[in-house]
Enzyme design. Structure first.
Site, short mmCIF file in Angstrom:
data_model
loop_
_atom_site.label_atom_id
_atom_site.label_comp_id
_atom_site.label_asym_id
_atom_site.label_seq_id
_atom_site.Cartn_x
_atom_site.Cartn_y
_atom_site.Cartn_z
N CYS A 118 4.31 5.69 0.99
CA CYS A 118 3.97 6.08 -0.41
C CYS A 118 5.18 5.93 -1.34
CB CYS A 118 3.86 7.48 -0.24
SG CYS A 118 3.83 8.28 -1.91
N CYS A 142 2.12 4.58 -3.25
CA CYS A 142 1.71 5.36 -4.55
C CYS A 142 2.84 5.26 -5.49
CB CYS A 142 1.69 6.97 -4.21
SG CYS A 142 1.44 7.51 -2.44
N LYS A 179 3.38 1.65 -6.94
CA LYS A 179 1.97 1.26 -7.76
C LYS A 179 1.63 1.94 -9.16
CE LYS A 179 -1.23 4.12 -7.17
NZ LYS A 179 -2.12 3.92 -6.05
N TYR A 229 -9.49 0.44 -2.64
CA TYR A 229 -8.77 0.67 -3.93
C TYR A 229 -7.35 0.15 -4.18
CZ TYR A 229 -5.34 4.20 -1.68
OH TYR A 229 -4.51 4.74 -0.94
N GLU A 289 -6.56 -1.80 -7.32
CA GLU A 289 -5.64 -1.13 -8.41
C GLU A 289 -4.27 -2.45 -8.47
OE1 GLU A 289 -4.91 3.37 -7.02
OE2 GLU A 289 -3.74 1.90 -6.05
N HIS A 320 -9.72 21.39 -26.98
CA HIS A 320 -10.28 20.37 -27.87
C HIS A 320 -9.02 19.79 -28.50
CE1 HIS A 320 -13.17 18.01 -30.09
NE2 HIS A 320 -12.68 18.24 -31.19
N GLU A 336 -12.29 18.26 -21.35
CA GLU A 336 -13.28 19.14 -21.92
C GLU A 336 -14.51 18.81 -21.77
OE1 GLU A 336 -13.82 19.96 -26.21
OE2 GLU A 336 -12.71 18.11 -26.87
P1 FAD Z 1 3.92 6.59 6.42
O1 FAD Z 1 4.09 7.03 4.82
O2 FAD Z 1 3.39 5.16 6.27
O3 FAD Z 1 5.09 6.92 7.16
C1 FAD Z 1 5.32 6.48 8.40
C2 FAD Z 1 6.62 5.69 8.54
O4 FAD Z 1 6.63 5.76 10.00
C3 FAD Z 1 7.13 4.55 8.10
O5 FAD Z 1 8.28 4.56 7.60
C4 FAD Z 1 6.92 3.62 9.21
O6 FAD Z 1 7.80 2.32 9.16
C5 FAD Z 1 7.65 4.43 10.29
N1 FAD Z 1 7.22 4.11 11.49
C6 FAD Z 1 6.12 3.26 12.11
N2 FAD Z 1 6.11 3.38 13.40
C7 FAD Z 1 7.44 3.90 14.01
C8 FAD Z 1 8.00 3.98 15.07
N3 FAD Z 1 7.22 3.71 16.10
N4 FAD Z 1 9.29 4.53 15.17
C9 FAD Z 1 9.88 5.06 14.09
N5 FAD Z 1 9.00 4.89 12.64
C10 FAD Z 1 8.03 4.45 12.69
N6 FAD Z 1 -1.67 7.85 -1.43
C11 FAD Z 1 -1.82 8.84 -2.37
O7 FAD Z 1 -2.24 9.92 -2.21
N7 FAD Z 1 -2.05 8.25 -3.74
C12 FAD Z 1 -1.77 6.98 -3.98
O8 FAD Z 1 -1.88 6.51 -5.31
C13 FAD Z 1 -1.80 6.14 -3.07
N8 FAD Z 1 -1.17 4.57 -3.43
C14 FAD Z 1 -1.18 3.73 -2.32
C15 FAD Z 1 -0.86 2.59 -2.58
C16 FAD Z 1 -0.78 1.77 -1.67
C17 FAD Z 1 -0.57 0.16 -2.16
C18 FAD Z 1 -0.66 2.10 -0.36
C19 FAD Z 1 -0.31 1.01 0.66
C20 FAD Z 1 -0.97 3.54 -0.13
C21 FAD Z 1 -1.24 4.21 -0.91
N9 FAD Z 1 -1.45 5.71 -0.93
C22 FAD Z 1 -1.64 6.55 -1.58
C23 FAD Z 1 -1.57 6.04 0.81
C24 FAD Z 1 -0.19 6.84 1.14
O9 FAD Z 1 0.87 5.79 0.87
C25 FAD Z 1 -0.32 7.07 2.60
O10 FAD Z 1 -1.41 7.86 2.92
C26 FAD Z 1 0.80 8.04 3.13
O11 FAD Z 1 1.95 7.25 2.93
C27 FAD Z 1 0.72 8.20 4.66
O12 FAD Z 1 1.80 8.88 5.09
P2 FAD Z 1 2.20 8.97 6.72
O13 FAD Z 1 3.32 10.00 6.79
O14 FAD Z 1 1.10 8.93 7.20
O15 FAD Z 1 2.64 7.45 6.88
P1 NA7 Z 2 -10.08 -0.42 2.49
O1 NA7 Z 2 -10.27 0.80 1.57
O2 NA7 Z 2 -10.28 -0.17 3.79
O3 NA7 Z 2 -10.66 -1.47 1.73
C1 NA7 Z 2 -10.70 -2.68 2.39
C2 NA7 Z 2 -11.21 -3.63 1.71
O4 NA7 Z 2 -11.33 -5.16 2.13
C3 NA7 Z 2 -13.03 -3.52 1.52
O5 NA7 Z 2 -13.48 -3.85 0.23
C4 NA7 Z 2 -13.49 -4.51 2.57
O6 NA7 Z 2 -14.71 -5.11 2.53
C5 NA7 Z 2 -12.59 -5.70 2.39
N1 NA7 Z 2 -12.25 -6.39 3.77
C6 NA7 Z 2 -12.13 -5.88 5.00
N2 NA7 Z 2 -12.00 -7.06 5.87
C7 NA7 Z 2 -12.09 -8.05 5.15
C8 NA7 Z 2 -11.77 -9.66 5.67
N3 NA7 Z 2 -11.48 -9.78 6.78
N4 NA7 Z 2 -12.17 -10.33 4.68
C9 NA7 Z 2 -12.32 -10.06 3.37
N5 NA7 Z 2 -12.62 -8.70 3.05
C10 NA7 Z 2 -12.39 -7.66 3.81
O7 NA7 Z 2 -8.59 -0.81 2.38
P2 NA7 Z 2 -7.35 -0.72 1.43
O8 NA7 Z 2 -6.61 -2.33 1.92
O9 NA7 Z 2 -7.86 -0.83 -0.13
O10 NA7 Z 2 -6.54 0.39 2.03
C11 NA7 Z 2 -6.73 1.46 1.50
C12 NA7 Z 2 -6.57 2.23 2.81
O11 NA7 Z 2 -5.99 3.46 2.49
C13 NA7 Z 2 -8.08 2.64 3.33
O12 NA7 Z 2 -8.10 2.68 4.55
C14 NA7 Z 2 -8.20 4.11 2.52
O13 NA7 Z 2 -8.97 4.85 3.39
C15 NA7 Z 2 -6.99 4.54 2.05
P3 NA7 Z 2 -16.11 -4.13 3.21
O14 NA7 Z 2 -16.38 -3.13 2.06
O15 NA7 Z 2 -15.73 -3.67 4.56
O16 NA7 Z 2 -17.13 -5.45 3.42
#
Ligand code: FAD
Ligand code: NA7
Length: 487
Positions: free
Chosen positions: A53, A58, A61, A196, A200, A463, A468
């Protein structure tokens, strides 16, 4: 204390969920260590403490989305009388943007470290894994191994982006792990995936002035309300994002000039080619359970996705818990990971009993015109309750601030999914428009409080706001009446 163990709790993963649990547990008197380690992306991008995040999710982004919105605002400002010389040639300085974003991220990394030190959570910068059910090993940067023992272990390792299994994908493609610190402007970009993250990323790139194309394999935003998903995609299209539907990439080839030739296949099997400066894969994420050697602790994963199917955050091994993105069939959202982590720590060390409620979690897609929602989609409501039991109220609306700059308001739309029976309980709220997350957040509490349609109607609006509009909606889809504003 756990006479035979060094720690009450060892947390694997210092991201949203792991850190929240660790801090809460220490506050309640537990002795806690957190292992956090970031394996660099195939492009070599790495980052600090705090997880997805803060570093590659998040936060960066939202900042890039904001940068795109500001570009839009600069043009609108002239309609309100701001004199901006040469407004037509205003453009983004990518390096200045990434520097500003990365400076903020680094400041958060720093604050996080200080907070852990103050709270006396031990931070171990090592890739952790199970040596046995109560012993955790961690490989540090210098290759040395740190070994600790723990009474309880929390798995909070999150996930990382997937790459498709096609030639050139890993070598030449990037993911959300790389885009927020990309050393050169992305230029003409192909975003593969219409989840998403794909929407985004393509949205802010287009807003920043880059040519962006989304390759959609099947549908937009699987799992979300499809009417709303299509509205935000249409809006993106009118703003200049290109969509290639029913298509999949086949191969990526690096050209002599550094650009990437993408071969892709359409639904009829026809092969096409196009050249891009950047190809970003947003095709879903995989849970990072492989490195954990879970077999040494006897923890099971779901074979299809290697996620952990925990009941109330407890795995099949009673002293091993899991929170966050690593969990099977739970929303992958930061506040979900944090909330579950805190509640778990309170149950483990504070005699609390409250369980995490994963239902009715609000979320927002930060597309150019944002989409916020809470509760059931129209499709889900119909699947659960049947079409005859569901009433959909809907409306298009005109934000006041759109009039002066004559912004297109034709996709500002909301809907309320409610039961038709006596109390008319509200099951879902969906909103497309500016600041959708801010609009939906408070209504999410209302839904938690068992909001009914009559209660929504008896709420007096503020408003002139866009929120609203939820208190004014009264046209049902069933009536067939035009939901467009009459004035
Ligand atoms: P993470 O935050 O991924 O933390 C896991 C940590 O563990 C990482 O630092 C990783 O490197 C470390 N790790 C992994 N394996 C090991 C290991 N074996 N030993 C030690 N460390 C390890 N969520 C929202 O709510 N709002 C948003 O707008 C949003 N935007 C997002 C945009 C993007 C591009 C992405 C990719 C995600 C977004 N998310 C958003 C999702 C959000 O980031 C995740 O849901 C959240 O970070 C999950 O938290 P977590 O604690 O499960 O894991
Ligand atoms: P999502 O929400 O799982 O979306 C992945 C998208 O990529 C979705 O539109 C898929 O299409 C598409 N997709 C998946 N595999 C392929 C391949 N091999 N080739 C082309 N397109 C593909 O993932 P995000 O990356 O947006 O990550 C967001 C995660 O965080 C997600 O797991 C959410 O729950 C929160 P599909 O609809 O399967 O045909």
């Amino acid at each position: 204390l756990p006479d035979q163990y060094q720690y009450d709790l060892v947390v694997l993963g210092g991201g949203s969920g792991g850190l929240a649990a660790a801090k809460q547990a220490t506050e309640l008197g537990a002795k806690v260590a957190v292992f956090d380690y970031v394996i660099p992306s195939p492009q070599g991008t790495k980052w600090g403490l705090g997880g997805t995040c803060v570093n590659v999710g998040c936060i960066p982004k939202k900042l890039m989305h904001q940068a795109a919105l500001l570009g839009e605002a600069v043009h609108e400002a002239t309609a309100f009388g701001w004199q901006i010389p040469e407004v037509k040639s205003v453009k983004i300085d990518w390096e200045a943007l990434t520097t500003a974003v990365q400076n903020h991220v680094k400041s958060v990394n720093w604050v996080t470290r200080v907070e852990l030190r103050n709270k006396k959570v031990e931070y171990i910068n090592a890739l952790g894994y199970f040596k046995d059910p109560h012993t955790i090993g961690g490989i540090m940067k210098n290759g040395e191994e740190k070994v600790v023992t723990a009474k309880n272990v929390l798995i909070a390792v999150g996930g990382r982006p997937n790459y498709p299994d096609i030639p050139g994908a890993v070598e030449y493609g990037i993911t959300s792990d790389d885009i927020f610190s990309l050393s050169k402007p992305p230029g003409k970009t192909l975003v593969v995936g219409a989840g998403y993250i794909g929407l985004e990323c393509a949205g802010f790139l287009n807003g920043l002035g880059y040519d962006a194309t989304i390759m959609v394999r099947s549908i937009i935003l699987r799992g979300f309300d499809q009417q709303m998903a299509n509205i935000i995609a249409e809006e993106m299209e009118t703003r200049g994002v290109h969509f290639i539907y029913q298509a999949k990439p086949k191969a990526l080839e690096k050209q002599a000039d550094g650009s990437i030739l993408v071969h892709w296949v359409d639904k009829d099997g026809q092969i096409h080619k196009d050249v891009y400066d950047t190809v970003l894969f947003a095709i879903g994420r995989k849970a990072l359970t492989k490195d954990l050697k879970l077999e040494n602790a006897g923890v099971f994963v779901v074979p299809e996705n290697e996620k952990i199917d925990a009941l109330n955050e407890q795995t099949n091994v009673p002293h091993v818990y899991a929170v966050g993105d690593v969990l099977h069939k739970k929303p992958e959202l930061t506040p979900v990971a944090i909330h579950a982590g805190k509640l778990l720590a309170k149950r483990l060390y504070g005699n609390a009993t409250e369980l995490m409620d994963y239902t009715n979690v609000a979320t927002t897609v930060f597309s150019p015109l944002e989409y916020g929602c809470v509760g059931l989609s129209e499709e889900q409501a119909i699947a659960i309750h049947g079409e005859d039991s569901i009433e959909i109220y809907h409306a298009y609306y005109k934000p006041t601030e759109f009039f002066v700059p004559q912004k297109d308001n034709s996709r500002c739309y909301l809907k309320v999914v409610a039961l038709r029976n006596n109390d008319q309980k509200v099951l879902g709220l969906h909103f497309v428009g500016p600041n959708a997350g801010e609009v939906i957040q408070g209504f999410a509490t209302a839904i938690k409080c068992n909001l009914t349609f009559p209660l929504l109607k008896s709420t007096v609006g503020i408003h002139p706001t866009i929120a609203e509009e939820f208190t004014r909606v009264n046209i049902t889809k069933r009536s067939g009446m035009d939901p467009k504003p009459q004035s």
